[in-house]
Design a protein around this motif. Sequence first.
Motif, PDB file in Angstrom:
ATOM      1  N   VAL A  27     -69.656 -24.086  15.607  1.00 42.91           N
ATOM      2  CA  VAL A  27     -69.972 -25.320  16.327  1.00 42.91           C
ATOM      3  C   VAL A  27     -69.357 -26.557  15.686  1.00 42.91           C
ATOM      4  O   VAL A  27     -68.787 -27.397  16.366  1.00 42.91           O
ATOM      5  N   ILE A  28     -69.465 -26.670  14.357  1.00 45.31           N
ATOM      6  CA  ILE A  28     -68.992 -27.883  13.694  1.00 45.31           C
ATOM      7  C   ILE A  28     -67.475 -27.948  13.766  1.00 45.31           C
ATOM      8  O   ILE A  28     -66.778 -27.000  13.425  1.00 45.31           O
ATOM      9  N   SER A  29     -66.982 -29.090  14.197  1.00 43.53           N
ATOM     10  CA  SER A  29     -65.547 -29.245  14.397  1.00 43.53           C
ATOM     11  C   SER A  29     -64.788 -29.212  13.084  1.00 43.53           C
ATOM     12  O   SER A  29     -65.239 -29.718  12.062  1.00 43.53           O
ATOM     13  N   ASP A  30     -63.563 -28.677  13.129  1.00 41.05           N
ATOM     14  CA  ASP A  30     -62.707 -28.660  11.947  1.00 41.05           C
ATOM     15  C   ASP A  30     -62.241 -30.053  11.549  1.00 41.05           C
ATOM     16  O   ASP A  30     -61.699 -30.240  10.470  1.00 41.05           O
ATOM     17  N   SER A  31     -62.418 -31.037  12.428  1.00 37.03           N
ATOM     18  CA  SER A  31     -61.950 -32.381  12.096  1.00 37.03           C
ATOM     19  C   SER A  31     -62.864 -33.058  11.078  1.00 37.03           C
ATOM     20  O   SER A  31     -62.498 -34.067  10.503  1.00 37.03           O
ATOM     21  N   THR A  32     -64.080 -32.512  10.890  1.00 37.04           N
ATOM     22  CA  THR A  32     -64.933 -33.059   9.845  1.00 37.04           C
ATOM     23  C   THR A  32     -64.488 -32.503   8.511  1.00 37.04           C
ATOM     24  O   THR A  32     -64.115 -31.347   8.400  1.00 37.04           O
ATOM     25  N   THR A  33     -64.528 -33.312   7.460  1.00 32.53           N
ATOM     26  CA  THR A  33     -63.922 -32.904   6.208  1.00 32.53           C
ATOM     27  C   THR A  33     -64.916 -32.582   5.105  1.00 32.53           C
ATOM     28  O   THR A  33     -64.655 -31.755   4.270  1.00 32.53           O
ATOM     29  N   THR A  34     -66.058 -33.245   5.086  1.00 32.54           N
ATOM     30  CA  THR A  34     -67.097 -32.925   4.128  1.00 32.54           C
ATOM     31  C   THR A  34     -68.402 -32.813   4.894  1.00 32.54           C
ATOM     32  O   THR A  34     -68.819 -33.770   5.540  1.00 32.54           O
ATOM     33  N   ILE A  35     -69.015 -31.672   4.834  1.00 31.90           N
ATOM     34  CA  ILE A  35     -70.193 -31.414   5.646  1.00 31.90           C
ATOM     35  C   ILE A  35     -71.451 -31.490   4.792  1.00 31.90           C
ATOM     36  O   ILE A  35     -71.518 -30.921   3.705  1.00 31.90           O
ATOM     37  N   THR A  36     -72.480 -32.224   5.277  1.00 32.98           N
ATOM     38  CA  THR A  36     -73.816 -32.154   4.696  1.00 32.98           C
ATOM     39  C   THR A  36     -74.679 -31.416   5.703  1.00 32.98           C
ATOM     40  O   THR A  36     -74.834 -31.848   6.839  1.00 32.98           O
ATOM     41  N   GLY A  37     -75.209 -30.302   5.294  1.00 27.76           N
ATOM     42  CA  GLY A  37     -75.862 -29.399   6.225  1.00 27.76           C
ATOM     43  C   GLY A  37     -74.890 -28.260   6.541  1.00 27.76           C
ATOM     44  O   GLY A  37     -73.940 -28.055   5.797  1.00 27.76           O
ATOM     45  N   PRO A  38     -75.104 -27.523   7.627  1.00 33.96           N
ATOM     46  CA  PRO A  38     -76.176 -27.696   8.583  1.00 33.96           C
ATOM     47  C   PRO A  38     -77.533 -27.224   8.046  1.00 33.96           C
ATOM     48  O   PRO A  38     -77.583 -26.364   7.176  1.00 33.96           O
TER      49      PRO A  38
END
Length: 271
Positions: free
Chosen positions: A87-98
């Motif tokens: 679900v989370i897009s590859d365009s995000t670079t640093t993820i907090t979560g899910p």
Amino acid sequence: MNRRQLLQSVGVGLGLVLAGCVTADGPNDAEDENGTAGKDTGDAVSPSPGGCPTSHDLGVSPPDEITRATAEGFVERYEEAYVDEFVISDSTTTITGPSTTVTDRTEVESGFAIETSTVWGSSYYEGVTVLAEPVASIPDGIDPLERDSMPEIADFVAEAARKAAVEERDVTLTEDTIRPNSLGKNAHEHVTEALSTPHENSDHEAGAVYYVAGEDRTVRVTVFPASKVTDDAREYFGQYYIDDVVLKRTEGRRSDPRDGHLIECFSTPSN
């Protein structure tokens, strides 16, 4: 790319705008409560109903026995892995979560219908700043860039190098029209990839260093992000049906999960 960079709990905040759309019937259909999402959820590749064995291979071990407590715990872990992967897009670079929470559960037939809410946030770099500094010489072994032969995306780098050489002073320029894209690249990475391998450094904090040669003076330029953008959490809903044999999933909160996509088989029912 596996983007599981930071797994920690986040609070619900403003929606994170991502590309694409996912619904109960698979990716790219009309929006439901989840609105736009990132990548293909993978549901569309599930086998026909009753098609065991099947698995999305998310590395989440099912419980030995399905009870209300074990079903909730498994679905929470599974949905976190599912959202992270599909679900989370590859365009995000640093993820907090899910981070997933069970918001409702109902005992149905021989299993449980479980509703989930998952939140996550992200940060990325946009805009590009270049610091140009005149230097007396180029370090040994370095092949400098030619100021007049830079790619178009790095025109502002060439301009900063020219001004620094002509005016014999440090020059800082920022180009704020370069944005991250759906390939997961930060803004400054578009520039550094176009310029070739940096001569020194190559990380977000220190920047990427190049030596630029011109007719008048050699200049040391450092390319780094202009700013870091942090988005608050996005909330995403899912529903599951789980029993001793199968796990089924559907998006949003308007469908019966027993009619959802078959995504895991715990055992193959006997004929």
